[in-house]
Write an enzyme that holds these catalytic residues in place. Sequence first.
Site, PDB file in Angstrom:
ATOM      1  N   CYS A   1       0.817  -1.214   0.000  1.00 28.37           N
ATOM      2  CA  CYS A   1       0.000   0.000   0.000  1.00 28.37           C
ATOM      3  C   CYS A   1       0.851   1.264   0.000  1.00 28.37           C
ATOM      4  O   CYS A   1       0.404   2.317  -0.460  1.00 28.37           O
ATOM      5  CB  CYS A   1      -0.952   0.001   1.194  1.00 28.37           C
ATOM      6  SG  CYS A   1      -0.158  -0.239   2.798  1.00 28.37           S
TER       7      CYS A   1
ATOM      8  N   HIS B   1      -2.819   6.989   2.937  1.00 28.41           N
ATOM      9  CA  HIS B   1      -1.359   7.119   2.955  1.00 28.41           C
ATOM     10  C   HIS B   1      -0.971   8.323   2.096  1.00 28.41           C
ATOM     11  O   HIS B   1      -1.274   8.371   0.890  1.00 28.41           O
ATOM     12  CB  HIS B   1      -0.695   5.866   2.381  1.00 28.41           C
ATOM     13  CG  HIS B   1      -0.769   4.665   3.278  1.00 28.41           C
ATOM     14  ND1 HIS B   1      -1.342   4.686   4.527  1.00 28.41           N
ATOM     15  CD2 HIS B   1      -0.314   3.392   3.106  1.00 28.41           C
ATOM     16  CE1 HIS B   1      -1.249   3.476   5.087  1.00 28.41           C
ATOM     17  NE2 HIS B   1      -0.621   2.684   4.226  1.00 28.41           N
TER      18      HIS B   1
END
Length: 369
Positions: free
Chosen positions: A158, A251
């Site tokens: 990710c 993120h």
Amino acid sequence: MASRLKAGIVGATGMVGQRFVSLLADHPWFEIAGLAASPRSAGKSYKDAVGGRWAMPRPMPSAIAGMTVKDASKLEEVVSGVDFIFCAVDMPKAETRELEERYARTETPVVSTNSANRMIPDVPMMLPEVNPHHLQIIEAQRKRLGVKRGFITVKPNCSIQSYVPALHPLLEFGVEKVFVCTYQAISGAGKTFKDWPEMVDNVIPFIGGEEEKSEVEPLKVWGSVEADGIMNASAPVISSQCIRVPVTDGHLAAVFVSFRNKPSIEVILERWKSFEAVPQKLKLPSAPRPFLQYFAEDNRPQTRLDRDAGGLPDDGRAAGMAVTIGRLRDDRLLDYRFVCLSHNTLRGAAGGAVLTAELLKAQGYLAAR
């Protein structure tokens, strides 16, 4: 579609497994036909197996709550009645790799969010907008595994899924060096503030294994398909720092980049604006349009405001699947710097895997048994 493919979810009770359940509950191409998890959850209803750990914003789908969870180690029971599986188990890497290969050898395609098989040369590590051609290597993998129908695909870590898409349309200018600092949400560790109170009002400047993955995995995503595997790209050189921050989801990446042939800011913005990849051209259900979204404001993208970008006006299925970008400007050490953001459990995990499955279906790799 006249009929939907039957999907199993292995590792269904964890946070990524829950996200799969939420995304697939009303999917137009796939339906949940089986759930599996560890032996301690086997035999329980999904509602009882999850207990008070349901972490999704939408309520648990009532049609799924009463389904009986199977033991993930009993492969024949799990694959009975499903056309393919999503795999999101929480196990040691060697055990995960073995389990996924065993599932593939039952002639069941595996779409995985785990890291165990990412760097196996004949396993495509998919960012569907970036490397859809890597699916070609599935035939070589099938030969290695001795199967006709089964295979494994994985999604990348990710941490790379905000900045790799942003850099991808710029590769023609010779991206040479990249420094990236990622600020990663606690859901990436499978946590919430309720069960990780130490993260409240805190920043941890270390996430085990993330920096190595952030530097190496993009080279496979940008690699070339050879006869028996994917050969990693030789450039760019990537240096990273990965930091855990007190954010639920999303993120954020601060990116610094140099080029062999430096483009102008205007050209970079045009490349981002005009980028349209295979999932968008095929109008896959989970493909955001546009995939890359640039903000001119100095204070965007922001995690809370922009992590859910990608939903279409008439369908919210692609929400959280877009990558948002901002603050493109000259840099004193390298050529340019910018900030980008992706939703780590949607684009970065379950959502990215669902989009990969849609691409596999559209290109003929997934079909009913």
